[in-house]
Scaffold this active site. Structure first.
Site, PDB file in Angstrom:
ATOM      1  N   GLU A   1       0.822  -1.206   0.000  1.00 17.01           N
ATOM      2  CA  GLU A   1       0.000   0.000   0.000  1.00 17.01           C
ATOM      3  C   GLU A   1       0.861   1.262   0.000  1.00 17.01           C
ATOM      4  O   GLU A   1       1.572   1.516   0.975  1.00 17.01           O
ATOM      5  CB  GLU A   1      -0.905   0.008   1.230  1.00 17.01           C
ATOM      6  CG  GLU A   1      -1.784   1.240   1.341  1.00 17.01           C
ATOM      7  CD  GLU A   1      -2.603   1.255   2.621  1.00 17.01           C
ATOM      8  OE1 GLU A   1      -3.491   2.120   2.721  1.00 17.01           O
ATOM      9  OE2 GLU A   1      -2.349   0.425   3.507  1.00 17.01           O
TER      10      GLU A   1
ATOM     11  N   GLU B   1     -12.097   3.029   5.318  1.00 18.53           N
ATOM     12  CA  GLU B   1     -11.052   3.313   6.303  1.00 18.53           C
ATOM     13  C   GLU B   1     -10.980   4.827   6.524  1.00 18.53           C
ATOM     14  O   GLU B   1     -10.039   5.495   6.092  1.00 18.53           O
ATOM     15  CB  GLU B   1      -9.695   2.768   5.846  1.00 18.53           C
ATOM     16  CG  GLU B   1      -8.666   2.774   6.960  1.00 18.53           C
ATOM     17  CD  GLU B   1      -7.276   2.386   6.481  1.00 18.53           C
ATOM     18  OE1 GLU B   1      -6.603   1.613   7.187  1.00 18.53           O
ATOM     19  OE2 GLU B   1      -6.847   2.857   5.412  1.00 18.53           O
TER      20      GLU B   1
END
Length: 259
Positions: free
Chosen positions: A143, A240
């Site tokens: 990520e 998120e």
């Protein structure tokens, strides 16, 4: 239509962690994700998932001392053995909980380590992890993170992630594309997602500025959701973000976006 997973690290903080599974299911989520499972017994997590009919779609590899500010150790040349042990620990949890993909936060480059050394370490560690997890039927993701929120984070752009993946030579390493982080680092969200779609296996969302709910900032999420559908993205989208108020009060954006 995008499939939404509640990130239990960020959402439903009104209740203790193990109670967030029930809260997410009651709010209509069919899947969840979170940062780390390692503070909990596998049986306790599994029972909460089963009791609430939830799928766990993602969690991270161990990332060092989180409370002390560490954000991953894959770029730390002196901690390769610790990284490898973390891969084994993550695989045990993932297999027990039915998780099909794990994310690796590669970390902040130590002050005494050159970028060249950090990259060599990242490539070697990711190759090891991707190969080990492939044997277990688990996909590995990396990520890119924005360096405004986490200064010094090694992996910060989508193209860089693609280059790292190519350098490993692995067919079991892909990108977790976080819309919030990449809006801060590079923008061009739709074009970037389209360009790297073949490598993207998980998407996360939050608006900018503030990392709050979609619709609270500058990102046109109605357009982005339509683009994800048009591109044929069929993976999960992890929610998120940091609710501005209570989690439930902030979930109205789902209906506004037809989700």
């Amino acid at each position: 239509m995008s499939k939404l997973a509640a990130n239990l690290t960020m959402l439903f903080n009104e209740v203790p962690f193990l109670d967030r599974f029930e809260a997410a299911a009651a709010a209509g989520f069919k899947a969840v994700e979170f940062l780390f499972p390692y503070a909990y017994e596998v049986k306790d997590l599994a029972s909460r998932l089963q009791a609430n009919g939830l799928e766990l779609v993602l969690h991270n590899l161990p990332a060092g001392n989180w409370e002390a500010g560490e954000r991953g150790i894959a770029c730390h040349p002196q901690r390769v053995e610790e990284f490898r042990q973390g891969v084994q620990q993550a695989a045990i949890y993932a297999k027990a909980l039915g998780v099909k993909q794990l994310n690796c936060l590669v970390g902040i480059v130590p002050p005494d380590v050159s970028l060249e050394s950090a990259e060599r370490t990242v490539v070697a560690n990711l190759k090891f992890a991707a190969d080990a997890l492939k044997k277990e039927g688990i996909r590995l993701l990396i990520e890119p993170i924005n360096t405004f929120d986490i200064p010094g984070f090694f992996l910060s752009r989508t193209g860089q992630a693609a280059r790292i993946i190519e350098a490993t030579g692995s067919d079991n390493l892909f990108i977790q594309y976080d819309i919030y982080h990449m809006q801060r680092m590079e923008g061009e969200l739709s074009a970037t997602i389209k360009a790297y779609l073949a490598l993207i296996r998980h998407v996360q969302l939050a608006d900018n500025p503030g990392r709050n709910e979609p619709g609270s900032g500058e990102i046109n999420y109605r357009f982005l959701f339509a683009q994800l559908d048009a591109f044929g993205y069929d993976g999960w989208v992890g929610c998120e973000y940091k609710p501005r108020g209570t989690t439930l009060a902030g979930l109205g954006w789902r209906g506004e976006h037809g989700l």
